[in-house]
Write an enzyme that holds these catalytic residues in place. Sequence first.
Site, PDB file in Angstrom:
ATOM      1  N   CYS A   3      47.462  74.465  21.589  1.00  0.00           N
ATOM      2  CA  CYS A   3      48.504  73.454  21.442  1.00  0.00           C
ATOM      3  C   CYS A   3      47.867  72.091  21.272  1.00  0.00           C
ATOM      4  O   CYS A   3      47.155  71.605  22.167  1.00  0.00           O
ATOM      5  CB  CYS A   3      49.420  73.468  22.665  1.00  0.00           C
ATOM      6  N   CYS A  14      53.263  72.828  29.959  1.00  0.00           N
ATOM      7  CA  CYS A  14      52.728  74.191  30.055  1.00  0.00           C
ATOM      8  C   CYS A  14      51.493  74.157  30.961  1.00  0.00           C
ATOM      9  O   CYS A  14      50.363  73.950  30.498  1.00  0.00           O
ATOM     10  CB  CYS A  14      52.386  74.740  28.676  1.00  0.00           C
ATOM     11  N   GLU A 262      81.809  84.868  38.526  1.00  0.00           N
ATOM     12  CA  GLU A 262      81.050  83.675  38.120  1.00  0.00           C
ATOM     13  C   GLU A 262      81.895  82.441  38.405  1.00  0.00           C
ATOM     14  O   GLU A 262      83.112  82.438  38.175  1.00  0.00           O
ATOM     15  CB  GLU A 262      80.695  83.757  36.634  1.00  0.00           C
ATOM     16  N   CYS A 335      64.585  84.454  39.940  1.00  0.00           N
ATOM     17  CA  CYS A 335      63.689  83.556  39.208  1.00  0.00           C
ATOM     18  C   CYS A 335      62.817  82.751  40.163  1.00  0.00           C
ATOM     19  O   CYS A 335      62.091  81.854  39.714  1.00  0.00           O
ATOM     20  CB  CYS A 335      64.484  82.623  38.298  1.00  0.00           C
TER      21      CYS A 335
END
Length: 376
Positions: A3, A14, A262, A335
């Site tokens: 990159c 990143c 939800e 996550c």
Amino acid sequence: MQCDYFDAGRCRSCTLMGTPYRDQAADKAMRAAASLAEVAPHLRWLEPFTGAEQAFRNKAKLVVAGRAGAPTFGILDAAGRGVDLRRCGLYEPGLAATFDPLHRFVSDLGLEPYDVPGRRGELKHVIVTHSPDGEHLVRFVVRTHESVELLRAALPDLTAALPSARVVTANVLPEHKAVLEGDTEVVLTREALLPLRLPDVTLMLGPRSFLQTNTRVAVALYAQARAWVEDRSPATVWDLYCGVGGFALHLARPGRRVVGVETSAEAVAAATAGAIASGTGSPEVEFAVGDATTHRPDGPGPDLVVVNPPRRGIGPELAAWLEVSSASHLVYSSCHLGSLERDLTALPSWRAVEARPFDMFPQTTHLETAVLLERT
């Protein structure tokens, strides 16, 4: 992955850039196993699922800065100045191909980019989602309704420049605060939902609906959950934190009642539309608006529960209910390893039997982990 932005020190988002991708994935898998070793000592780990290390993101959240006629699309530096990242290698090619046409459109329109240090300007973000069919949902986050009307008037120019723009919206965020979007969303196109045609189902995405950022890895995640569920053949499945119905629609079968819960009414409407588009729209598949931690659908209790909570996890209230629920199996998609470990500790009546890491976010330390639990 190489990159130029990272090498030049212009972007450090990143954090694992420069680490060989094989090592990234292996380190994440070891970290996941170590995190859950104490709370789930007999957990069987499946092979980590990895996708491409670049060109994988299906959604771009671009901060707009610079000046009218010459905006930057990307991020802000430490001083609040724009850093243009239109050549970032993380985005799917079909998504990256929208950046230059959108940049020209914004430049020609003359909307003043928002200046964070000066607390002035109009256009704050451009958010683009890419579907597997090559269609796009484009959102402009602006500060005033005058800008909404300017965008509405210029919509023919936008669709001419970007014919793949199926859904275009304007979000109004008048406050001077560091958030992505405001409460008001104005749909400018006839279509309000973007179809995401996956191999087995079609998800319908609204402007503010959550979507896994890596389509290929998301498909594998859904497939893993379905494999676990099919082996156990539950009659009733509850999908809590269902979003637009990714898990629920993959688990729907004739004779099986699937209920998604939800808090977002927009997401529930999208999930219902997805059930129709996927051919699973029937009384056996339904979605309800409610807080997943407290809302309990009418009818028989679940044989199996799926939870896909935000980073904070399911919390003590939902964990306490799971302890006394009718469910015999639980699929937990997480996550955040810290909240996953905490939640598993709060479920002493459950045993984690199998888990699999999914590298949804290459070049970063973030990881999605799916766990199958059974009642002890």
